[in-house]
Design a protein around this motif. Structure first.
Motif, mmCIF file in Angstrom:
data_model
loop_
_atom_site.group_PDB
_atom_site.id
_atom_site.type_symbol
_atom_site.label_atom_id
_atom_site.label_comp_id
_atom_site.label_asym_id
_atom_site.label_seq_id
_atom_site.Cartn_x
_atom_site.Cartn_y
_atom_site.Cartn_z
ATOM 1 N N ALA A 1 65.785 -48.100 31.822
ATOM 2 C CA ALA A 1 64.525 -47.382 31.565
ATOM 3 C C ALA A 1 63.528 -48.298 30.866
ATOM 4 C CB ALA A 1 64.791 -46.136 30.728
ATOM 5 N N GLU B 1 67.936 -40.735 24.996
ATOM 6 C CA GLU B 1 68.955 -41.076 25.995
ATOM 7 C C GLU B 1 70.239 -41.522 25.295
ATOM 8 O OE1 GLU B 1 69.337 -40.892 29.441
ATOM 9 O OE2 GLU B 1 71.309 -41.619 28.863
ATOM 10 N N SER C 1 59.864 -40.005 32.718
ATOM 11 C CA SER C 1 59.127 -40.501 31.535
ATOM 12 C C SER C 1 57.825 -41.182 31.959
ATOM 13 C CB SER C 1 59.959 -41.528 30.751
ATOM 14 O OG SER C 1 61.314 -41.225 30.720
ATOM 15 N N HIS D 1 71.612 -46.739 30.811
ATOM 16 C CA HIS D 1 70.427 -46.018 31.290
ATOM 17 C C HIS D 1 69.197 -46.445 30.484
ATOM 18 C CE1 HIS D 1 73.038 -42.456 32.972
ATOM 19 N NE2 HIS D 1 73.448 -43.640 33.378
ATOM 20 N N ASN E 1 67.085 -38.098 39.082
ATOM 21 C CA ASN E 1 65.705 -38.003 38.592
ATOM 22 C C ASN E 1 65.010 -36.824 39.274
ATOM 23 O OD1 ASN E 1 66.132 -40.291 40.748
ATOM 24 N ND2 ASN E 1 64.180 -39.291 41.239
ATOM 25 N N ASN F 1 61.985 -50.563 33.225
ATOM 26 C CA ASN F 1 61.053 -49.818 34.087
ATOM 27 C C ASN F 1 59.744 -49.504 33.350
ATOM 28 O OD1 ASN F 1 62.599 -49.801 36.425
ATOM 29 N ND2 ASN F 1 63.678 -47.906 35.872
ATOM 30 N N GLY G 1 66.682 -43.450 34.192
ATOM 31 C CA GLY G 1 65.974 -44.719 34.389
ATOM 32 C C GLY G 1 64.487 -44.618 34.060
ATOM 33 N N GLY G 2 64.067 -43.491 33.479
ATOM 34 C CA GLY G 2 62.687 -43.384 33.021
ATOM 35 C C GLY G 2 61.684 -42.921 34.067
ATOM 36 N N TYR G 3 62.183 -42.370 35.171
ATOM 37 C CA TYR G 3 61.265 -41.946 36.238
ATOM 38 C C TYR G 3 60.348 -40.817 35.758
ATOM 39 C CZ TYR G 3 59.594 -40.393 40.812
ATOM 40 O OH TYR G 3 58.797 -40.026 41.874
ATOM 41 N N SER H 1 66.790 -48.471 39.307
ATOM 42 C CA SER H 1 67.792 -47.513 38.837
ATOM 43 C C SER H 1 68.973 -47.470 39.802
ATOM 44 C CB SER H 1 67.173 -46.117 38.707
ATOM 45 O OG SER H 1 66.092 -46.142 37.793
ATOM 46 N N THR I 1 66.558 -39.469 29.550
ATOM 47 C CA THR I 1 65.636 -40.459 30.110
ATOM 48 C C THR I 1 66.074 -40.944 31.487
ATOM 49 O OG1 THR I 1 65.454 -41.287 27.817
ATOM 50 C CG2 THR I 1 64.407 -42.599 29.547
#
Ligand code: SAH
Ligand code: DHB
Ligand code: MG
Length: 240
Positions: A104, A95, A78, A100, A46, A107, A74-76, A37, A72
């Motif tokens: 995500a 998102e 999530s 991004h 995040n 990731n 970078g989806g951390y 990210s 979302t």
């Protein structure tokens, strides 16, 4: 008399590190998600690792099978939430920013949770009505963490996509204490204030809010449970 408060942002960060080192297993997958990210130029907004674990614990405690996330990045967060799902569980995350979303998705694949997550690209105020039209929901847990000015609308959508017992969590409702200022010119603060007021006025939820200090500074989150069927809900109290 209260004693003078010696704590500083540096100390908050050191205490966060102390707890993360003690209580969170080293996690190269989550580290890699944050690194990817950062390398892609995403802002480091995040949730903190210990707040990510709190989301995971709450989802587990609640045995959430259907989770909805707004925002979302970078989806951390999530990944934390997806890891809490039981077999057959699912996370939908919304998102608006294609870059991004791309970071995500990579990731999620690296974390091995891509099959559990449906990422919907677009402004949440467009993807939420689509979810409703498709009859998705009710969700067991909803995490609101997208753009703050739209928090009041996100709360309405969260109620629509809820059942009695749904847990609604909203990040960033303190904003370094700026939330106290009714005259704030910051639209993020105004969004959080209106959200907090709606939470207070809504008889269908029971809620509280908790301030946090740590590696992400001074902020906080609200947590609510739906206790009665709301006029907005399309789901009544049905719970499989
Ligand atoms: N939940 C993430 C952080 C989210 S940051 C974590 O803790 O890891 C907020 C995200 O909301 C950003 O990625 C931003 O692009 C996204 N966002 C902003 N406006 C949005 C909108 N209207 N609809 C959906 N997402 C939006
Ligand atoms: C911001 C957004 C977040 O979700 C967060 O946790 C911190 C800051 C922001 O937009 O400034
Ligand atoms: Mg946030």
């Amino acid at each position: 008399m209260t004693s003078p408060d010696p704590s500083t942002a540096e100390q908050w960060t050191a205490v966060d590190r102390y707890f993360c080192d003690l209580l969170l297993a080293p996690d190269s997958t989550l580290d890699a998600a944050l690194l990817a990210s950062a390398e892609a130029g995403l802002p480091a907004i995040n949730v903190a690792p210990n707040q990510g674990k709190l989301l995971y614990l709450l989802a587990r405690i609640h045995r959430a099978r259907a989770i909805l996330e707004l925002g979302t990045l970078g989806g951390y967060s999530s990944i934390w939430l997806a890891r809490a799902l039981p077999i057959g569980g699912r996370l939908i995350t919304l998102e608006a920013d294609p870059k991004h979303a791309e970071v995500a998705r990579a990731n999620f694949t690296r974390a091995g949770v891509d099959s559990l997550i449906e990422l919907r690209l677009g402004p949440a105020l467009e993807t939420l009505p689509q979810l409703a039209a498709e009859g998705r929901g009710p969700f067991d847990l909803i995490f609101i963490d997208a753009d703050k000015p739209n928090y009041p609308d996100y709360f309405r959508w969260a109620l629509k996509l809820s059942r009695i017992g749904t847990v609604i969590i909203a990040d960033n409702v303190v904003r370094k204490g700026a939330v106290l200022d009714p005259a704030s010119s910051d639209e993020n603060v105004q969004g959080a204030r209106r959200f907090n007021e709606m939470l207070a006025a809504e008889p269908c939820v029971s809620a509280t809010a908790i301030q946090t200090v740590g590696c992400k500074g001074h902020d906080g989150f609200a947590i609510a449970v739906v206790v009665a069927e709301s006029k907005e809900s399309q789901h009544g109290s049905a719970s499989p």
